[in-house]
Design a protein around this motif. Structure first.
Motif, PDB file in Angstrom:
ATOM      1  N   ASP A 123      -0.747  15.728  20.190  1.00 35.30           N
ATOM      2  CA  ASP A 123      -1.596  16.825  20.663  1.00 35.30           C
ATOM      3  C   ASP A 123      -1.522  16.978  22.180  1.00 35.30           C
ATOM      4  O   ASP A 123      -2.297  17.712  22.771  1.00 35.30           O
ATOM      5  CB  ASP A 123      -3.039  16.622  20.215  1.00 35.30           C
ATOM      6  CG  ASP A 123      -3.660  15.343  20.761  1.00 35.30           C
ATOM      7  OD1 ASP A 123      -2.991  14.612  21.523  1.00 35.30           O
ATOM      8  OD2 ASP A 123      -4.823  15.063  20.422  1.00 35.30           O
ATOM      9  N   GLY A 124      -0.588  16.261  22.782  1.00 35.20           N
ATOM     10  CA  GLY A 124      -0.430  16.323  24.230  1.00 35.20           C
ATOM     11  C   GLY A 124      -0.969  15.097  24.930  1.00 35.20           C
ATOM     12  O   GLY A 124      -0.819  14.949  26.137  1.00 35.20           O
ATOM     13  N   LYS A 179       6.224  11.655  24.534  1.00 31.75           N
ATOM     14  CA  LYS A 179       6.584  12.562  23.426  1.00 31.75           C
ATOM     15  C   LYS A 179       6.138  13.972  23.801  1.00 31.75           C
ATOM     16  O   LYS A 179       5.161  14.161  24.520  1.00 31.75           O
ATOM     17  CB  LYS A 179       5.886  12.153  22.122  1.00 31.75           C
ATOM     18  CG  LYS A 179       6.195  10.760  21.639  1.00 31.75           C
ATOM     19  CD  LYS A 179       7.412  10.759  20.777  1.00 31.75           C
ATOM     20  CE  LYS A 179       7.594   9.364  20.173  1.00 31.75           C
ATOM     21  NZ  LYS A 179       8.714   9.300  19.300  1.00 31.75           N
ATOM     22  N   ARG A 180       6.871  14.959  23.286  1.00 28.83           N
ATOM     23  CA  ARG A 180       6.492  16.350  23.539  1.00 28.83           C
ATOM     24  C   ARG A 180       5.320  16.743  22.639  1.00 28.83           C
ATOM     25  O   ARG A 180       5.167  16.205  21.534  1.00 28.83           O
ATOM     26  CB  ARG A 180       7.670  17.280  23.248  1.00 28.83           C
ATOM     27  CG  ARG A 180       8.802  17.137  24.250  1.00 28.83           C
ATOM     28  CD  ARG A 180       9.930  18.049  23.902  1.00 28.83           C
ATOM     29  NE  ARG A 180      10.288  17.749  22.494  1.00 28.83           N
ATOM     30  CZ  ARG A 180      11.193  18.384  21.799  1.00 28.83           C
ATOM     31  NH1 ARG A 180      11.856  19.367  22.327  1.00 28.83           N
ATOM     32  NH2 ARG A 180      11.463  18.043  20.547  1.00 28.83           N
ATOM     33  N   LEU A 234       4.520  12.056  15.142  1.00 28.15           N
ATOM     34  CA  LEU A 234       4.349  10.660  15.523  1.00 28.15           C
ATOM     35  C   LEU A 234       4.413   9.761  14.291  1.00 28.15           C
ATOM     36  O   LEU A 234       5.156   8.790  14.255  1.00 28.15           O
ATOM     37  CB  LEU A 234       3.007  10.455  16.236  1.00 28.15           C
ATOM     38  CG  LEU A 234       2.810  11.216  17.542  1.00 28.15           C
ATOM     39  CD1 LEU A 234       1.385  11.048  18.057  1.00 28.15           C
ATOM     40  CD2 LEU A 234       3.810  10.761  18.576  1.00 28.15           C
ATOM     41  N   VAL A 235       3.597  10.085  13.282  1.00 29.66           N
ATOM     42  CA  VAL A 235       3.501   9.258  12.081  1.00 29.66           C
ATOM     43  C   VAL A 235       3.425  10.179  10.860  1.00 29.66           C
ATOM     44  O   VAL A 235       2.644  11.122  10.845  1.00 29.66           O
ATOM     45  CB  VAL A 235       2.252   8.343  12.130  1.00 29.66           C
ATOM     46  CG1 VAL A 235       2.138   7.504  10.879  1.00 29.66           C
ATOM     47  CG2 VAL A 235       2.280   7.462  13.367  1.00 29.66           C
ATOM     48  N   ARG A 236       4.235   9.891   9.865  1.00 31.05           N
ATOM     49  CA  ARG A 236       4.275  10.695   8.643  1.00 31.05           C
ATOM     50  C   ARG A 236       3.133  10.283   7.704  1.00 31.05           C
ATOM     51  O   ARG A 236       2.785   9.113   7.613  1.00 31.05           O
ATOM     52  CB  ARG A 236       5.619  10.468   7.935  1.00 31.05           C
ATOM     53  CG  ARG A 236       5.850  11.364   6.761  1.00 31.05           C
ATOM     54  CD  ARG A 236       6.889  12.414   7.124  1.00 31.05           C
ATOM     55  NE  ARG A 236       7.163  13.276   5.996  1.00 31.05           N
ATOM     56  CZ  ARG A 236       6.921  14.570   6.016  1.00 31.05           C
ATOM     57  NH1 ARG A 236       6.418  15.138   7.079  1.00 31.05           N
ATOM     58  NH2 ARG A 236       7.207  15.313   4.983  1.00 31.05           N
ATOM     59  N   ARG A 237       2.549  11.268   7.014  1.00 26.53           N
ATOM     60  CA  ARG A 237       1.485  11.000   6.037  1.00 26.53           C
ATOM     61  C   ARG A 237       1.961   9.946   5.055  1.00 26.53           C
ATOM     62  O   ARG A 237       3.135   9.892   4.697  1.00 26.53           O
ATOM     63  CB  ARG A 237       1.065  12.271   5.326  1.00 26.53           C
ATOM     64  CG  ARG A 237       2.144  12.852   4.448  1.00 26.53           C
ATOM     65  CD  ARG A 237       1.690  14.169   3.819  1.00 26.53           C
ATOM     66  NE  ARG A 237       2.759  14.757   3.036  1.00 26.53           N
ATOM     67  CZ  ARG A 237       3.682  15.587   3.508  1.00 26.53           C
ATOM     68  NH1 ARG A 237       3.677  15.925   4.783  1.00 26.53           N
ATOM     69  NH2 ARG A 237       4.610  16.077   2.720  1.00 26.53           N
TER      70      ARG A 237
END
Length: 188
Positions: free
Chosen positions: A56-57, A62-63, A68-71
């Motif tokens: 989310d910034g 990371k952009r 970041l993390v997969r469900r």
């Protein structure tokens, strides 16, 4: 120096006394003394994330918008805090991904809770494999693009979705088997 009225001094002393009494309890957190929130997880609990977590910034290196993390990923609660004094936030260590990510309580389930994986997630673009109809009337033609509004993991017959179809301005509950991913599915 600011001077408090006698009633303010009395109220301050009472609040200070209550905080001291509550602080002797194992579950006490000063921010929640007057806005009680009971954390669902404790330090070291194994948890599963039920939504894709994107930057989310606030995640360095990371952009914004990067996954970041997969469900479905599993991690361990490392720290418990609050956001805006009304949301419980956990620092979750996703060891396999090598990331420590802040998660809202509603994004997590205990590892012991049943997890039903789904092909699609909230906001993903999907396409109908077949025409969709109600009472024999076609409402959404085959190959129509829609956007997932909600994932229904406990729907009778398996995973289903509330999908909004812009072309016909309708939201329908659609079984997973009637949908396919777009080739260029960049929305998570």
């Amino acid at each position: 120096m600011l001077e408090l009225s006698r009633s303010c001094q009395t109220a301050y002393v009472q609040i200070d006394y209550l905080i001291r009494q509550f602080s002797q309890l194992d579950f006490f957190h000063p921010l929640t003394a007057f806005f009680p929130m009971n954390p669902r997880f404790d330090y070291g609990d194994e948890v599963r994330v039920i939504r894709n977590l994107t930057n989310d910034g606030t995640f360095p290196g990371k952009r914004t918008g990067d996954l970041l993390v997969r469900r479905g990923s599993v991690g361990y609660a490392k720290n418990i805090g609050t956001f805006l004094q009304d949301q419980i936030i956990y620092s979750v260590d996703f060891i396999e991904a090598g990331l420590l990510v802040g998660c809202r309580e509603e994004e997590l389930i205990p590892i012991t809770e049943e997890w039903i994986p789904s092909r699609f997630e909230f906001r993903e673009q999907v396409k109908t494999k077949i025409a969709l109809g109600i009472n024999g009337k076609v409402i959404v033609p085959q190959d129509t693009v829609g956007q997932v509004q909600k994932v229904l993991r406990d729907a009778p017959g398996g995973v289903a979705y509330h999908v909004y179809f812009h072309d016909v301005d309708k939201t329908l509950q659609v079984p997973e088997t009637a949908l396919e991913a777009l080739q260029d599915n960049t929305t998570l």
